[in-house]
Motif scaffolding. Structure first.
Motif, mmCIF file in Angstrom:
data_model
loop_
_atom_site.group_PDB
_atom_site.id
_atom_site.type_symbol
_atom_site.label_atom_id
_atom_site.label_comp_id
_atom_site.label_asym_id
_atom_site.label_seq_id
_atom_site.Cartn_x
_atom_site.Cartn_y
_atom_site.Cartn_z
ATOM 1 N N ALA A 297 31.299 47.960 37.980
ATOM 2 C CA ALA A 297 32.091 47.839 36.750
ATOM 3 C C ALA A 297 32.320 46.377 36.382
ATOM 4 O O ALA A 297 32.237 45.999 35.203
ATOM 5 C CB ALA A 297 33.426 48.557 36.927
ATOM 6 N N ILE A 298 32.600 45.532 37.377
ATOM 7 C CA ILE A 298 32.831 44.109 37.132
ATOM 8 C C ILE A 298 31.580 43.461 36.535
ATOM 9 O O ILE A 298 31.645 42.694 35.566
ATOM 10 C CB ILE A 298 33.229 43.393 38.432
ATOM 11 C CG1 ILE A 298 34.587 43.905 38.953
ATOM 12 C CG2 ILE A 298 33.266 41.883 38.230
ATOM 13 C CD1 ILE A 298 35.762 43.531 38.103
ATOM 14 N N HIS B 237 30.532 45.081 32.797
ATOM 15 C CA HIS B 237 31.374 44.713 31.655
ATOM 16 C C HIS B 237 31.770 43.234 31.658
ATOM 17 O O HIS B 237 32.603 42.820 30.852
ATOM 18 C CB HIS B 237 32.628 45.587 31.637
ATOM 19 C CG HIS B 237 32.334 47.049 31.507
ATOM 20 N ND1 HIS B 237 31.861 47.611 30.349
ATOM 21 C CD2 HIS B 237 32.417 48.070 32.407
ATOM 22 C CE1 HIS B 237 31.688 48.916 30.519
ATOM 23 N NE2 HIS B 237 32.003 49.209 31.757
ATOM 24 N N GLU B 238 31.199 42.463 32.614
ATOM 25 C CA GLU B 238 31.439 41.019 32.685
ATOM 26 C C GLU B 238 32.929 40.691 32.797
ATOM 27 O O GLU B 238 33.426 39.747 32.152
ATOM 28 C CB GLU B 238 30.820 40.318 31.468
ATOM 29 C CG GLU B 238 29.325 40.529 31.346
ATOM 30 C CD GLU B 238 28.725 39.847 30.129
ATOM 31 O OE1 GLU B 238 29.477 39.155 29.414
ATOM 32 O OE2 GLU B 238 27.518 40.007 29.899
ATOM 33 N N TYR B 239 33.640 41.468 33.598
ATOM 34 C CA TYR B 239 35.044 41.166 33.842
ATOM 35 C C TYR B 239 35.148 39.933 34.748
ATOM 36 O O TYR B 239 34.265 39.690 35.575
ATOM 37 C CB TYR B 239 35.742 42.348 34.526
ATOM 38 C CG TYR B 239 35.823 43.600 33.685
ATOM 39 C CD1 TYR B 239 36.137 43.543 32.334
ATOM 40 C CD2 TYR B 239 35.589 44.858 34.240
ATOM 41 C CE1 TYR B 239 36.215 44.686 31.561
ATOM 42 C CE2 TYR B 239 35.664 46.014 33.476
ATOM 43 C CZ TYR B 239 35.972 45.917 32.139
ATOM 44 O OH TYR B 239 36.042 47.052 31.370
ATOM 45 N N PRO B 240 36.238 39.175 34.647
ATOM 46 C CA PRO B 240 36.405 38.021 35.535
ATOM 47 C C PRO B 240 36.664 38.469 36.969
ATOM 48 O O PRO B 240 37.256 39.526 37.204
ATOM 49 C CB PRO B 240 37.629 37.306 34.945
ATOM 50 C CG PRO B 240 38.393 38.388 34.247
ATOM 51 C CD PRO B 240 37.354 39.325 33.688
ATOM 52 N N SER C 45 38.706 37.307 38.951
ATOM 53 C CA SER C 45 40.138 37.269 39.225
ATOM 54 C C SER C 45 40.827 38.585 38.885
ATOM 55 O O SER C 45 42.006 38.772 39.206
ATOM 56 C CB SER C 45 40.794 36.134 38.425
ATOM 57 O OG SER C 45 40.589 36.327 37.025
ATOM 58 N N MET C 46 40.103 39.505 38.268
ATOM 59 C CA MET C 46 40.704 40.776 37.868
ATOM 60 C C MET C 46 41.262 41.531 39.079
ATOM 61 O O MET C 46 42.281 42.206 38.984
ATOM 62 C CB MET C 46 39.660 41.631 37.149
ATOM 63 C CG MET C 46 40.196 42.941 36.593
ATOM 64 S SD MET C 46 38.943 43.793 35.625
ATOM 65 C CE MET C 46 39.899 45.226 35.102
ATOM 66 N N HIS D 198 44.852 40.698 39.815
ATOM 67 C CA HIS D 198 45.881 40.999 38.830
ATOM 68 C C HIS D 198 46.798 42.115 39.340
ATOM 69 O O HIS D 198 46.325 43.162 39.792
ATOM 70 C CB HIS D 198 45.247 41.425 37.500
ATOM 71 C CG HIS D 198 44.465 40.329 36.846
ATOM 72 N ND1 HIS D 198 43.695 40.524 35.717
ATOM 73 C CD2 HIS D 198 44.333 39.005 37.166
ATOM 74 C CE1 HIS D 198 43.121 39.380 35.384
ATOM 75 N NE2 HIS D 198 43.496 38.455 36.238
ATOM 76 N N PHE E 18 46.333 45.558 37.551
ATOM 77 C CA PHE E 18 45.116 46.280 37.932
ATOM 78 C C PHE E 18 45.263 46.869 39.335
ATOM 79 O O PHE E 18 44.868 48.008 39.590
ATOM 80 C CB PHE E 18 43.920 45.323 37.877
ATOM 81 C CG PHE E 18 42.615 45.970 38.255
ATOM 82 C CD1 PHE E 18 42.002 46.890 37.411
ATOM 83 C CD2 PHE E 18 42.016 45.674 39.467
ATOM 84 C CE1 PHE E 18 40.807 47.486 37.760
ATOM 85 C CE2 PHE E 18 40.818 46.271 39.832
ATOM 86 C CZ PHE E 18 40.203 47.175 38.973
ATOM 87 N N ARG F 57 38.867 38.275 45.520
ATOM 88 C CA ARG F 57 37.808 37.802 44.617
ATOM 89 C C ARG F 57 36.634 37.210 45.403
ATOM 90 O O ARG F 57 35.481 37.297 44.962
ATOM 91 C CB ARG F 57 38.373 36.785 43.634
ATOM 92 C CG ARG F 57 38.748 35.452 44.235
ATOM 93 C CD ARG F 57 39.135 34.453 43.160
ATOM 94 N NE ARG F 57 40.424 34.783 42.571
ATOM 95 C CZ ARG F 57 40.980 34.088 41.583
ATOM 96 N NH1 ARG F 57 40.330 33.071 41.052
ATOM 97 N NH2 ARG F 57 42.165 34.411 41.117
#
Length: 277
Positions: A83-84, A87-90, A92-93, A96, A99, A115
């Motif tokens: 998923a990361i 969808h090019e999520y950071p 650092s997600m 969070h 999350f 991370r």
């Protein structure tokens, strides 16, 4: 329906139990989990669910819904990595708080990764996917057409080369796979571009399976292809290298349109002024 009363038949002990949709099925659950001698349903709501199935003749039977899959930490972790990347999520997600709290609400037993671990997992996925693609190309008998182009990041002023393969698999399905997206150090001369492209083809053992190299009409690309010819054996090329260098038709059309727009540029400006007025 028995004597005017709706009945549900247990698939375990075959016993008939009164059933009324308006009153729910809690007593049916209790029978299946506690009273049924066949122990059709284990007393574990996290593993399976019970439902009443209406047969074509109007009778009812108890049956199990699809069982939940047993939780797998590694499987869920791989889905998170996918998923990361997708969808090019950071990265650092995963740090969070919101999350992490959301994931905990879905499954408290999932151990959230850091991370740094996520980054290592992404690199591992890249290596696995690259190895899988290499095996696919090795076992495929068809030739491979390659398209390549340079792209410059406006914010970094650095050049990158994208290399894409096009081939027909064993089932006669056209496949497209990105072979590489890499940084190309300056200056972007014909020799540098040829070396980067040959390194990419060598990694996938494609030197003897190339059908064509499609590039735009830049003069540097023309010179690059002359260098590539020296690195390939002519007997491995189609019709003695007649089809190795192909020009991108989309780029040619783009140049034609630009030249056409230059001719009518003054007319376009007048039309825009009229529309604005």
């Amino acid at each position: 329906m028995i004597n005017g009363v709706r009945k549900a038949r247990c698939k375990g002990c075959k016993k008939y139990l009164s059933y009324n949709g308006a009153n729910g099925v809690s007593h049916l659950r209790k029978h299946a989990s506690n009273s049924c001698p066949k122990r059709l349903l284990k007393n574990d709501s996290s593993q399976s669910k019970l439902r009443t199935k209406i047969e074509p003749d109007g009778s009812s039977t108890l049956e199990l819904k699809e069982k939940y899959k047993e939780f797998d930490q590694e499987f869920s972790r791989s889905k998170l990595v996918t998923a990361i990347v997708l969808h090019e999520y950071p990265l650092s997600m995963v740090d969070h708080f919101g999350f992490r709290d959301f994931i905990k609400s879905l499954n408290p037993t999932f151990k959230m990764i850091s991370r740094n671990t996520l980054r290592n997992d992404i690199f591992k996925m890249y290596k696995d996917e690259k190895l899988s693609l290499k095996r696919l190309l090795e076992h495929n008998d068809s030739r491979v057409a390659v398209t390549t182009d340079m792209w410059t990041a406006s914010n970094q002023k650095k050049g990158y080369m994208a290399v894409t393969s096009h081939f027909i698999d064993q089932n006669w399905v056209l496949r497209n796979r990105t072979l590489r997206f890499c940084f190309v150090p300056c200056p972007h001369t014909k020799g540098v571009l040829a070396k980067v492209l040959m390194d990419c083809l060598s990694q996938y053992c494609l030197e003897s399976k190339i059908s064509s190299v499609v590039v735009d009409n830049c003069t540097t690309n023309d010179a690059m292809n002359k260098i590539l010819l020296k690195n390939f054996e002519k007997k491995c090329l189609m019709l003695k290298d007649s089809f190795l260098h192909l020009r991108c038709s989309a780029h040619i059309l783009n140049l034609i349109v630009k030249d056409g727009l230059d001719v009518i540029e003054s007319g376009i400006v007048k039309v825009r002024d009229c529309v604005s007025f």
